[in-house]
Scaffold this motif. Structure first.
Motif: not given
Length: 100
Positions: A21-46
């Motif tokens: 999502a970070g690579s597709l939505l460049k204006n919303l990207s949090l950087g690689t580490i931020g995208n990964t951390i947000a993805g980890l949390v979102g993946g577990g919650l989702g």
């Protein structure tokens, strides 16, 4: 250990979903580490949210689950990937709104 396999799948696919999502939505990207951390949390919650809504397999929530079938793997991948991407996009949108 097998009871944690759906959660592990959700976390991994969440991290992948957040980075995708970070690579597709460049204006919303949090950087690689931020995208990964947000993805980890979102993946577990989702993934857990799908189980609570009755849309997931629920193998992660039952102690009697002795093996994973293809349905539970697919629901873990879908819940994790979508949850990771969605949470990354939400956090990115909030970050952008706060910077304005």
């Amino acid at each position: 250990m097998e009871e944690y396999l759906p959660l592990i799948i959700q976390l991994i696919t969440g991290a992948v979903g957040g980075n995708l999502a970070g690579s597709l939505l460049k204006n919303l990207s949090l950087g690689t580490i931020g995208n990964t951390i947000a993805g980890l949390v979102g993946g577990g919650l989702g993934g857990q949210l799908l189980v609570m809504l009755g849309l997931g397999d629920g193998a992660a929530a039952t102690e009697a689950a002795s093996s994973m079938d293809i349905g539970s793997i697919i629901s873990s991948v879908a819940g994790g990937g979508v949850g990771g991407g969605a949470l990354m996009a939400i956090i990115g949108a909030i970050k952008n709104a706060m910077n304005k």
